[in-house]
Design a protein around this motif. Structure first.
Motif, PDB file in Angstrom:
ATOM      1  N   ILE A 149     -10.013  -1.690   6.464  1.00 41.82           N
ATOM      2  CA  ILE A 149      -8.771  -1.008   6.085  1.00 41.82           C
ATOM      3  C   ILE A 149      -8.772  -0.641   4.604  1.00 41.82           C
ATOM      4  O   ILE A 149      -9.478  -1.248   3.803  1.00 41.82           O
ATOM      5  CB  ILE A 149      -7.525  -1.899   6.377  1.00 41.82           C
ATOM      6  N   VAL A 150      -7.983   0.373   4.254  1.00 46.35           N
ATOM      7  CA  VAL A 150      -7.735   0.708   2.849  1.00 46.35           C
ATOM      8  C   VAL A 150      -6.253   0.493   2.603  1.00 46.35           C
ATOM      9  O   VAL A 150      -5.414   0.924   3.404  1.00 46.35           O
ATOM     10  CB  VAL A 150      -8.014   2.197   2.523  1.00 46.35           C
ATOM     11  N   ILE A 151      -5.935  -0.191   1.502  1.00 48.74           N
ATOM     12  CA  ILE A 151      -4.527  -0.376   1.155  1.00 48.74           C
ATOM     13  C   ILE A 151      -4.287   0.085  -0.284  1.00 48.74           C
ATOM     14  O   ILE A 151      -5.223   0.440  -0.993  1.00 48.74           O
ATOM     15  CB  ILE A 151      -4.095  -1.857   1.316  1.00 48.74           C
ATOM     16  N   GLN A 152      -3.015   0.091  -0.686  1.00 47.53           N
ATOM     17  CA  GLN A 152      -2.668   0.528  -2.035  1.00 47.53           C
ATOM     18  C   GLN A 152      -2.281  -0.679  -2.887  1.00 47.53           C
ATOM     19  O   GLN A 152      -1.829  -1.695  -2.361  1.00 47.53           O
ATOM     20  CB  GLN A 152      -1.503   1.523  -1.978  1.00 47.53           C
ATOM     21  N   ASP A 153      -2.459  -0.541  -4.182  1.00 45.71           N
ATOM     22  CA  ASP A 153      -2.139  -1.643  -5.077  1.00 45.71           C
ATOM     23  C   ASP A 153      -0.630  -1.744  -5.249  1.00 45.71           C
ATOM     24  O   ASP A 153       0.010  -0.762  -5.624  1.00 45.71           O
ATOM     25  CB  ASP A 153      -2.816  -1.436  -6.432  1.00 45.71           C
ATOM     26  N   PRO A 154      -0.055  -2.938  -4.996  1.00 45.56           N
ATOM     27  CA  PRO A 154       1.406  -3.073  -5.108  1.00 45.56           C
ATOM     28  C   PRO A 154       1.907  -2.851  -6.535  1.00 45.56           C
ATOM     29  O   PRO A 154       3.083  -2.567  -6.740  1.00 45.56           O
ATOM     30  CB  PRO A 154       1.665  -4.518  -4.667  1.00 45.56           C
ATOM     31  N   ARG A 155       1.004  -2.964  -7.517  1.00 43.65           N
ATOM     32  CA  ARG A 155       1.439  -2.790  -8.900  1.00 43.65           C
ATOM     33  C   ARG A 155       1.614  -1.333  -9.273  1.00 43.65           C
ATOM     34  O   ARG A 155       2.231  -1.010 -10.267  1.00 43.65           O
ATOM     35  CB  ARG A 155       0.423  -3.458  -9.843  1.00 43.65           C
ATOM     36  N   SER A 156       1.031  -0.421  -8.485  1.00 48.18           N
ATOM     37  CA  SER A 156       1.140   0.985  -8.851  1.00 48.18           C
ATOM     38  C   SER A 156       1.624   1.853  -7.699  1.00 48.18           C
ATOM     39  O   SER A 156       1.725   3.057  -7.845  1.00 48.18           O
ATOM     40  CB  SER A 156      -0.215   1.496  -9.364  1.00 48.18           C
ATOM     41  N   SER A 157       1.938   1.261  -6.542  1.00 45.05           N
ATOM     42  CA  SER A 157       2.245   2.094  -5.383  1.00 45.05           C
ATOM     43  C   SER A 157       3.354   1.484  -4.519  1.00 45.05           C
ATOM     44  O   SER A 157       3.397   0.268  -4.309  1.00 45.05           O
ATOM     45  CB  SER A 157       0.963   2.262  -4.556  1.00 45.05           C
ATOM     46  N   THR A 158       4.229   2.331  -4.019  1.00 43.95           N
ATOM     47  CA  THR A 158       5.334   1.875  -3.173  1.00 43.95           C
ATOM     48  C   THR A 158       4.855   1.327  -1.827  1.00 43.95           C
ATOM     49  O   THR A 158       5.258   0.232  -1.435  1.00 43.95           O
ATOM     50  CB  THR A 158       6.334   3.026  -2.956  1.00 43.95           C
ATOM     51  N   GLY A 198      -6.710   9.739   1.659  1.00 40.24           N
ATOM     52  CA  GLY A 198      -7.907  10.570   1.526  1.00 40.24           C
ATOM     53  C   GLY A 198      -9.158   9.805   1.953  1.00 40.24           C
ATOM     54  O   GLY A 198      -9.996  10.329   2.685  1.00 40.24           O
ATOM     55  N   LEU A 199      -9.277   8.557   1.526  1.00 38.64           N
ATOM     56  CA  LEU A 199     -10.433   7.737   1.904  1.00 38.64           C
ATOM     57  C   LEU A 199     -10.504   7.571   3.415  1.00 38.64           C
ATOM     58  O   LEU A 199     -11.575   7.657   4.016  1.00 38.64           O
ATOM     59  CB  LEU A 199     -10.346   6.348   1.253  1.00 38.64           C
ATOM     60  N   PHE A 200      -9.345   7.329   4.020  1.00 36.13           N
ATOM     61  CA  PHE A 200      -9.296   7.165   5.472  1.00 36.13           C
ATOM     62  C   PHE A 200      -9.759   8.445   6.172  1.00 36.13           C
ATOM     63  O   PHE A 200     -10.590   8.408   7.088  1.00 36.13           O
ATOM     64  CB  PHE A 200      -7.882   6.778   5.902  1.00 36.13           C
ATOM     65  N   LEU A 201      -9.251   9.583   5.736  1.00 36.86           N
ATOM     66  CA  LEU A 201      -9.628  10.845   6.380  1.00 36.86           C
ATOM     67  C   LEU A 201     -11.118  11.132   6.204  1.00 36.86           C
ATOM     68  O   LEU A 201     -11.732  11.815   7.013  1.00 36.86           O
ATOM     69  CB  LEU A 201      -8.797  12.005   5.819  1.00 36.86           C
ATOM     70  N   GLU A 202     -11.705  10.588   5.096  1.00 37.80           N
ATOM     71  CA  GLU A 202     -13.136  10.773   4.860  1.00 37.80           C
ATOM     72  C   GLU A 202     -13.982   9.835   5.714  1.00 37.80           C
ATOM     73  O   GLU A 202     -15.202   9.851   5.630  1.00 37.80           O
ATOM     74  CB  GLU A 202     -13.468  10.498   3.399  1.00 37.80           C
ATOM     75  N   GLY A 203     -13.319   8.937   6.443  1.00 40.27           N
ATOM     76  CA  GLY A 203     -14.074   8.004   7.270  1.00 40.27           C
ATOM     77  C   GLY A 203     -14.536   6.757   6.540  1.00 40.27           C
ATOM     78  O   GLY A 203     -15.410   6.032   7.021  1.00 40.27           O
ATOM     79  N   GLU A 204     -13.961   6.474   5.369  1.00 43.96           N
ATOM     80  CA  GLU A 204     -14.352   5.281   4.634  1.00 43.96           C
ATOM     81  C   GLU A 204     -13.760   4.006   5.240  1.00 43.96           C
ATOM     82  O   GLU A 204     -14.176   2.909   4.901  1.00 43.96           O
ATOM     83  CB  GLU A 204     -13.920   5.398   3.166  1.00 43.96           C
ATOM     84  N   ALA A 205     -12.733   4.150   6.061  1.00 40.38           N
ATOM     85  CA  ALA A 205     -12.114   2.971   6.669  1.00 40.38           C
ATOM     86  C   ALA A 205     -11.613   3.330   8.055  1.00 40.38           C
ATOM     87  O   ALA A 205     -11.414   4.500   8.374  1.00 40.38           O
ATOM     88  CB  ALA A 205     -10.956   2.476   5.802  1.00 40.38           C
ATOM     89  N   ASP A 206     -11.405   2.283   8.884  1.00 37.94           N
ATOM     90  CA  ASP A 206     -10.905   2.512  10.240  1.00 37.94           C
ATOM     91  C   ASP A 206      -9.402   2.730  10.246  1.00 37.94           C
ATOM     92  O   ASP A 206      -8.866   3.414  11.104  1.00 37.94           O
ATOM     93  CB  ASP A 206     -11.257   1.319  11.124  1.00 37.94           C
ATOM     94  N   MET A 207      -8.708   2.089   9.271  1.00 41.73           N
ATOM     95  CA  MET A 207      -7.253   2.220   9.232  1.00 41.73           C
ATOM     96  C   MET A 207      -6.783   2.299   7.782  1.00 41.73           C
ATOM     97  O   MET A 207      -7.443   1.794   6.871  1.00 41.73           O
ATOM     98  CB  MET A 207      -6.578   1.020   9.909  1.00 41.73           C
ATOM     99  N   VAL A 208      -5.616   2.898   7.599  1.00 41.25           N
ATOM    100  CA  VAL A 208      -5.047   3.005   6.263  1.00 41.25           C
ATOM    101  C   VAL A 208      -3.579   2.624   6.336  1.00 41.25           C
ATOM    102  O   VAL A 208      -2.895   2.909   7.320  1.00 41.25           O
ATOM    103  CB  VAL A 208      -5.220   4.436   5.706  1.00 41.25           C
TER     104      VAL A 208
END
Lengths: 325, 517
Positions: A149-158, A198-208
């Motif tokens: 999975i790809v996630i976002q950093d809680p310090r910079s993202s909602t 973007g990473l998810f759409l590029e196939g870098e992860a199975d889920m985002v």
């Protein structure tokens, strides 16, 4: 004479502009982009208010509150639109907001009785995957799976912060263990939603990490039904986006009028296919076709507004500890 | 920094300009501190972030420059068709918005990239790019071109006569290295190291994304946390100040280690590609150039391909944003190059001017933007200053880079021709017009190209100043991405890339205009 006519015309025009009251709304950047709700909302409200609606964009929800704190009572804003329930407690504590008088029959999974803020849309955080991929049905299953999975950093993202609250709301004291289990599933953590998606759409992860409504964009705007959200049985965390009236506003009536307009059909029918969220009040025409294909979480999770500050500080600490090893 | 005596009158404008840059940065920091009612003290996590930031930036600089030396040398001593075009194209990665560049890099090195696919064919596990090695790979990808160009500039500034003499004396590559190239590198390599170090210091999105998570927390991210999470502006400002002091120190040290011998004057004869060397040397150079080109151009090709597909989806507003970005870039380029030239002259007398003018390199964009906002907001609606502030801030952040190119060129000019010009009584504007401008033209053109291209790609510090009706191109691209429109965003990125490269090419071309004189 020509010049005189021109000059008097200009004076008349300036006078007309000066007579038009200006309502200034601070909001997050994506709300006012050409593809967001901003342009349509501006048009619809100006058609009935005899006023000039001006949006000012400032990053995202957290940046918005930061800006307001920087400006204090001198702010130009009459309304702040785009905070969510992780921020409202902090926002009320600034003393910069005034109570509202709007009442509506909200179509929210929770009851809404906040004196300062009016909700305009909401959504569930969710992991988005390709439709043909089997999704896990909860965090434990995800942790045990080889899924990336790809996630976002809680310090910079909602959304990143939303995931933190989600795990905390679902697992409480066991949250650190959940994060430790997830550590080897997390390909990486990004600064914001766009990078992760973007990473998810590029196939870098199975889920985002995104929203349950994300597949609706692909379905409605791109006629692409290849994306789906994974339904988690421990429930999904909600984001409720709200607007509030600034106490120091010089346009209190106009501001009240806007907040009332905000929960009317004219505004609410713009939301689903521009902000890709659920409207706070479902308009008479219902939801756009395609929204019925989305998953409906069995359980809605949300941390009470007055506890949000304490929970998020603790959750961040646990997250950093679990993922920094 | 024992320098040639330069009249105070000549050094004064540059010293003033440098002081203005430093004052600009310091007052923004001061405004944040004042608003916060004092500084906060960094906690243990902040110090860890500082250590990691310096470590990754330092390693990135060392790797980029070490790899750039052989590549620049190979490019300097070989001539082949389309060499000029290749050199311009190789510059592309560092002018792309980092997110676009990284996406390109991932098509090669990502989990579903070309390398992983190839490994899968051999039955090997997928490549994992996420970790410190990924950060370094990305930083080398982004900065190898910058370092290569700065060093190549150094090679081209060695007068043709020196190589001719070396050939006459029967020097082999080893001796040329010792007598010609090594002294040149002592003058230019610290500049290249500094430039890359500076680029990597504030790089936070790339470090987080490829670093694989919160263990790759940089100082800028810690500042984000202080600002967004805790609204502890005092701590944010203290962190920014620590970073500024640190960079000031590093700049000072780098300048102390820079040797300023100059190469001696030449007659500006056209360069011969001297003694092609042994077949082995030719093979080595060819291999190096091909490898560097592959490393840089394959990911770039992916960006272009995706962009071409997305070009059809690009909305008209992107073109308006393109115009806005070009205007901002031109204004900040002129500002940055003029100030850098002044400061470079002043630095001949007072080395500290260069340190002061480089402070823009070090300051946290978030804190700088917040400070400016606090200073401006009580007086004027910030959105009305969007254009001016963007251009000004870009200029301040570009001066360090322009200076890295212009200062060594100017030192060489003064070392080689200064005494002669003094004897001839060539001062003031005449000295500028007859000596400095013509001889520094190559460096000025390159610096201007660099500044223009970087200014196009820079999203900068203006979030608080954003004008709702006129976005810059990078901002518009991010808005497209934020609205799920990844294809259109890729198209916008291609337009940005094309525009930046065109600006770079025009300025750089102007600089090389007199190469045959």
């Amino acid at each position: 004479m020509k010049y005189l006519a021109l000059a008097s015309g200009l004076i008349a025009a300036t006078a007309a502009v000066a007579d038009t009251p200006v309502l200034t709304i601070y909001t997050y950047d994506s709300f006012i982009s050409d593809w967001g709700p901003g342009p349509a909302v501006e048009k619809a409200f100006e058609a009935e208010c005899a006023c000039d609606l001006q949006f000012v964009g400032a990053g995202d929800g957290a940046a918005l509150l930061g800006r307001l704190k920087l400006e204090g009572a001198r702010t130009q804003a009459d309304i702040v639109l785009g905070l969510d329930t992780t921020l409202t407690h902090d926002a009320i504590a600034t003393g910069l907001f005034a109570p509202h008088s709007v009442s509506a029959s909200y179509d929210l999974p929770v009851t809404w009785d906040d004196a300062y803020f009016v909700p305009y849309d909401w959504g569930y955080f969710a992991f988005v995957k390709n439709a043909d991929q089997d999704g896990p049905s909860n965090f434990r299953e995800l942790a045990d799976s080889p899924l990336k999975i790809v996630i976002q950093d809680p310090r910079s993202s909602t959304p990143g912060l939303g995931l933190l609250m989600w795990v905390k709301a679902a697992y409480g004291d066991q949250a650190p263990a959940i994060w430790q289990g997830l550590a080897d599933n997390i390909v990486t953590v990004t600064k914001g939603w766009s990078e992760a998606y973007g990473l998810f759409l590029e196939g870098e992860a199975d889920m985002v990490l995104s929203y349950t409504t994300s597949p609706a964009y692909h379905l409605i705007a791109e006629q692409d039904d290849s994306k789906a959200a994974a339904a988690f049985d421990e429930g999904h965390y909600m984001q409720i986006e709200v607007a509030g009236k600034v106490a120091a506003t010089d346009q209190p009536e106009l501001a009240d009028k806007f907040l009332a307009f905000m929960v009317s059909d004219a505004f609410q029918s713009i939301i689903p296919t521009t902000n890709w969220m659920y409207p706070a009040v479902i308009p008479a025409d219902g939801l756009p076709k395609g929204f019925e294909t989305l998953i409906h979480p069995a359980k809605s999770l949300i941390v009470p507004v007055d506890m949000a500050d304490a929970v998020r500080a603790q959750a961040l600490e646990e997250w950093l500890t679990a993922l920094s090893q | 920094m024992a320098n040639r005596p330069v009249a105070i009158r000549r050094a004064l404008p540059g010293a003033l300009a440098a002081a203005c840059v430093a004052a600009f940065v310091a007052s923004a920091l001061g405004a944040v501190l004042w608003f916060a009612g004092g500084g906060g003290w960094p906690d243990a996590a902040d110090w860890a972030a500082l250590r990691f930031t310096v470590m990754q930036a330092g390693l990135s600089a060392v790797f980029s420059v070490t790899l750039a030396i052989p590549v620049a040398r190979a490019l300097a001593r070989r001539s082949f068709p389309l060499r000029g075009a290749l050199i311009v194209l190789l510059g592309a990665p560092f002018i792309l918005p980092v997110i676009v560049a990284v996406m390109g890099l991932l098509t090669v090195f990502g989990r579903s990239g070309i390398v992983s696919d190839f490994l899968a064919l051999l039955g090997l596990p997928k490549l994992s790019i996420y970790g410190l090695h990924g950060v370094l790979l990305a930083h080398v990808f982004l900065n190898l071109p910058l370092a290569t160009r700065i060093l190549l500039q150094g090679w081209q500034d060695i007068p043709a006569e020196r190589f001719r003499l070396a050939a006459t004396l029967g020097m082999g590559p080893a001796q040329i290295q010792r007598f010609l190239e090594w002294p040149m590198l002592r003058a230019t390599a610290p500049a290249a190291l500094l430039a890359v170090f500076g680029m990597c210091l504030n790089s936070f999105a790339v470090v987080l994304m490829l670093g694989g998570g919160p263990k790759s927390t940089t100082l800028e991210l810690a500042i984000y946390q202080a600002f967004r999470f805790d609204f502890d502006l005092g701590r944010a400002a203290t962190l920014a100040a620590i970073q500024a002091l640190l960079v000031g120190g590093v700049v000072w040290i780098a300048l102390r280690f820079t040797r300023l011998d100059g190469q001696g004057a030449g007659m500006d004869r056209p360069r011969h590609i001297w003694g092609a060397g042994s077949r082995w040397l030719r093979l080595q150079d060819t291999l190096l150039i091909v490898l560097a080109a592959l490393f840089l151009l394959v990911p770039l090709g992916a960006v272009v391909l995706r962009g071409v597909v997305g070009l059809a989806d690009v909305p008209p507003s992107v073109w308006g944003a393109f115009g806005a970005s070009v205007s901002v870039a031109l204004v900040s380029t002129v500002l940055a190059v003029v100030v850098s030239l002044w400061v470079a002259i002043a630095a001949l007398r007072w080395g500290w001017t260069e340190v002061l003018a480089t402070l823009g390199l070090s300051v946290s964009p978030l804190v700088l933007g917040t400070g400016l906002f606090l200073m401006v907001n009580p007086w004027i609606n910030p959105a009305r200053l969007a254009f001016a502030v963007t251009a000004l801030v870009n200029a301040v952040m570009l001066i360090p880079f322009a200076l890295r190119v212009i200062a060594p060129a100017l030192r060489a000019i003064e070392a080689d021709y200064g005494r002669q010009a003094d004897i001839l009584g060539l001062t003031g504007w005449a000295r500028m017009r007859l000596l400095i401008l013509p001889r520094a033209r190559r460096g000025l053109g390159f610096a201007a190209g660099l500044a223009a291209a970087m200014s196009m790609g820079d999203l900068g510090v203006i979030a608080l100043f954003a004008d709702p009706h006129q976005a810059t191109l990078p901002l518009q691209m991010y808005r497209l991405m934020g609205a799920y429109r990844m294809e259109a965003a890729a198209g916008a990125a291609l337009i940005l890339l094309g525009g930046s490269l065109a600006l770079f090419w025009i300025f750089d071309r102007w600089g090389r205009g007199d190469a045959k004189a």
